[in-house]
Design an enzyme around this catalytic site. Structure first.
Site, PDB file in Angstrom:
ATOM      1  N   SER A  61       0.839  -1.208   0.000  1.00 28.35           N
ATOM      2  CA  SER A  61       0.000   0.000   0.000  1.00 28.35           C
ATOM      3  C   SER A  61       0.867   1.248   0.000  1.00 28.35           C
ATOM      4  CB  SER A  61      -1.018   0.030   1.134  1.00 28.35           C
ATOM      5  OG  SER A  61      -2.023   0.983   0.825  1.00 28.35           O
ATOM      6  N   HIS A  66       4.276  14.215   6.071  1.00 26.94           N
ATOM      7  CA  HIS A  66       4.240  15.649   5.776  1.00 26.94           C
ATOM      8  C   HIS A  66       4.810  16.345   7.005  1.00 26.94           C
ATOM      9  CE1 HIS A  66       1.557  14.613   2.475  1.00 26.94           C
ATOM     10  NE2 HIS A  66       0.932  13.838   3.343  1.00 26.94           N
ATOM     11  N   CYS A  81      -1.569  -3.708   3.432  1.00 27.10           N
ATOM     12  CA  CYS A  81      -2.558  -4.749   3.175  1.00 27.10           C
ATOM     13  C   CYS A  81      -2.062  -6.085   3.718  1.00 27.10           C
ATOM     14  CB  CYS A  81      -2.809  -4.876   1.678  1.00 27.10           C
ATOM     15  SG  CYS A  81      -3.477  -3.375   0.943  1.00 27.10           S
TER      16      CYS A  81
END
Length: 125
Positions: A61, A66, A81
């Site tokens: 995935s 940030h 996943c």
């Protein structure tokens, strides 16, 4: 279970590390490995005057970060996943490497509608 999703808030981090694109690239790569994930691609961007965004595409995935160095803050998202990976391990490594003095971690399982239907019990009318 489709996978596990971790949302990590990192507070009071090392300002210099939050603004160091090369450091973050290395740390994201290490975090993906620590989670047992396979890194397919890594894109980072350093903003002016400060801040870095990194997005790791994983076979399982993704991992994103940030940063806001001026606030000592980083927002992290790790979704993997299957049940063979450990996204919490990636989060712990990022917490340690960025020197976060405080953090909040939310972790939950992603489910398919069919799995949810079997988990939800409907009261009898």
């Amino acid at each position: 279970m489709v996978g596990k999703h971790c949302i990590l808030e990192l507070y009071d981090c090392d300002h210099a590390k939050l603004n160091d694109e090369a450091f973050l690239r290395t740390t994201i790569t290490t975090a993906a490995k620590r989670a047992g994930a396979t890194l397919l691609n890594l894109i980072t961007h350093r903003f002016e005057p400060q801040g870095v965004t990194g997005l790791a595409l994983l076979a399982e995935s993704h991992l994103s970060i940030h940063t806001w160095p001026e606030n000592g803050y980083a927002a992290v998202d790790v979704f993997t996943c299957g049940d063979q990976t450990m996204p919490e391990q990636a989060c712990e490594l990022l917490r340690q490497e960025l020197g976060a003095k405080n953090h909040a971690l939310k972790s939950f399982q992603r489910e398919t509608p069919a799995a949810l239907a079997t988990a939800v019990r409907h009261p009898k009318a």
